[in-house]
Design a protein around this motif. Sequence first.
Motif, PDB file in Angstrom:
ATOM      1  N   ASN A  58     -21.100 -47.497 126.401  1.00  0.00           N
ATOM      2  CA  ASN A  58     -20.826 -46.340 127.248  1.00  0.00           C
ATOM      3  C   ASN A  58     -19.512 -45.668 126.878  1.00  0.00           C
ATOM      4  O   ASN A  58     -19.422 -44.439 126.859  1.00  0.00           O
ATOM      5  CB  ASN A  58     -20.822 -46.742 128.720  1.00  0.00           C
ATOM      6  CG  ASN A  58     -22.206 -47.077 129.227  1.00  0.00           C
ATOM      7  OD1 ASN A  58     -23.209 -46.666 128.652  1.00  0.00           O
ATOM      8  ND2 ASN A  58     -22.269 -47.844 130.304  1.00  0.00           N
ATOM      9  N   MET A  59     -18.477 -46.465 126.586  1.00  0.00           N
ATOM     10  CA  MET A  59     -17.189 -45.889 126.202  1.00  0.00           C
ATOM     11  C   MET A  59     -17.298 -45.121 124.884  1.00  0.00           C
ATOM     12  O   MET A  59     -16.754 -44.018 124.747  1.00  0.00           O
ATOM     13  CB  MET A  59     -16.115 -46.985 126.085  1.00  0.00           C
ATOM     14  CG  MET A  59     -15.694 -47.546 127.415  1.00  0.00           C
ATOM     15  SD  MET A  59     -14.277 -48.699 127.370  1.00  0.00           S
ATOM     16  CE  MET A  59     -14.699 -49.840 126.074  1.00  0.00           C
ATOM     17  N   VAL A  60     -18.017 -45.659 123.929  1.00  0.00           N
ATOM     18  CA  VAL A  60     -18.190 -44.978 122.640  1.00  0.00           C
ATOM     19  C   VAL A  60     -18.974 -43.690 122.827  1.00  0.00           C
ATOM     20  O   VAL A  60     -18.600 -42.649 122.295  1.00  0.00           O
ATOM     21  CB  VAL A  60     -18.889 -45.917 121.621  1.00  0.00           C
ATOM     22  CG1 VAL A  60     -19.298 -45.149 120.384  1.00  0.00           C
ATOM     23  CG2 VAL A  60     -17.979 -47.076 121.251  1.00  0.00           C
ATOM     24  N   ALA A  61     -20.042 -43.746 123.600  1.00  0.00           N
ATOM     25  CA  ALA A  61     -20.838 -42.543 123.850  1.00  0.00           C
ATOM     26  C   ALA A  61     -19.998 -41.472 124.539  1.00  0.00           C
ATOM     27  O   ALA A  61     -20.085 -40.287 124.193  1.00  0.00           O
ATOM     28  CB  ALA A  61     -22.061 -42.886 124.694  1.00  0.00           C
ATOM     29  N   GLU A  62     -19.171 -41.885 125.482  1.00  0.00           N
ATOM     30  CA  GLU A  62     -18.311 -40.914 126.171  1.00  0.00           C
ATOM     31  C   GLU A  62     -17.290 -40.324 125.209  1.00  0.00           C
ATOM     32  O   GLU A  62     -17.082 -39.110 125.195  1.00  0.00           O
ATOM     33  CB  GLU A  62     -17.595 -41.617 127.324  1.00  0.00           C
ATOM     34  CG  GLU A  62     -16.780 -40.679 128.186  1.00  0.00           C
ATOM     35  CD  GLU A  62     -16.163 -41.390 129.388  1.00  0.00           C
ATOM     36  OE1 GLU A  62     -14.997 -41.088 129.680  1.00  0.00           O
ATOM     37  OE2 GLU A  62     -16.845 -42.215 130.006  1.00  0.00           O
ATOM     38  N   ASP A  63     -16.656 -41.152 124.397  1.00  0.00           N
ATOM     39  CA  ASP A  63     -15.676 -40.669 123.418  1.00  0.00           C
ATOM     40  C   ASP A  63     -16.299 -39.702 122.420  1.00  0.00           C
ATOM     41  O   ASP A  63     -15.648 -38.775 121.969  1.00  0.00           O
ATOM     42  CB  ASP A  63     -15.036 -41.836 122.662  1.00  0.00           C
ATOM     43  CG  ASP A  63     -14.019 -42.586 123.479  1.00  0.00           C
ATOM     44  OD1 ASP A  63     -13.633 -42.107 124.569  1.00  0.00           O
ATOM     45  OD2 ASP A  63     -13.584 -43.670 123.033  1.00  0.00           O
ATOM     46  N   MET A  64     -17.555 -39.908 122.098  1.00  0.00           N
ATOM     47  CA  MET A  64     -18.255 -39.047 121.140  1.00  0.00           C
ATOM     48  C   MET A  64     -18.831 -37.802 121.805  1.00  0.00           C
ATOM     49  O   MET A  64     -19.384 -36.936 121.131  1.00  0.00           O
ATOM     50  CB  MET A  64     -19.368 -39.823 120.438  1.00  0.00           C
ATOM     51  CG  MET A  64     -18.849 -40.943 119.556  1.00  0.00           C
ATOM     52  SD  MET A  64     -20.175 -41.902 118.785  1.00  0.00           S
ATOM     53  CE  MET A  64     -20.840 -40.686 117.642  1.00  0.00           C
ATOM     54  N   GLY A  65     -18.709 -37.716 123.142  1.00  0.00           N
ATOM     55  CA  GLY A  65     -19.230 -36.547 123.858  1.00  0.00           C
ATOM     56  C   GLY A  65     -20.730 -36.555 124.026  1.00  0.00           C
ATOM     57  O   GLY A  65     -21.336 -35.520 124.283  1.00  0.00           O
TER      58      GLY A  65
END
Length: 68
Positions: A58-65
Amino acid sequence: MSSSDDTPTVPIICPECETTTRIPVDNLAESLERHNEQLHDGEDVAHIDPDIADQIQNMVAEDMGLLE
């Protein structure tokens, strides 16, 4: 230079061995592979705690927009 106490760790579980441990993120892939090769004939039995894996995803997906 940072000490080993500064290195983040990831919780690892192995249901077959009935063990849980924390592994430094720097050694994660190698440690999991070695454990599974030595104790489980290469099968992916030991793995990152699923709750933590979901949080990281989830954190990676959020960081990638990707969640926008």
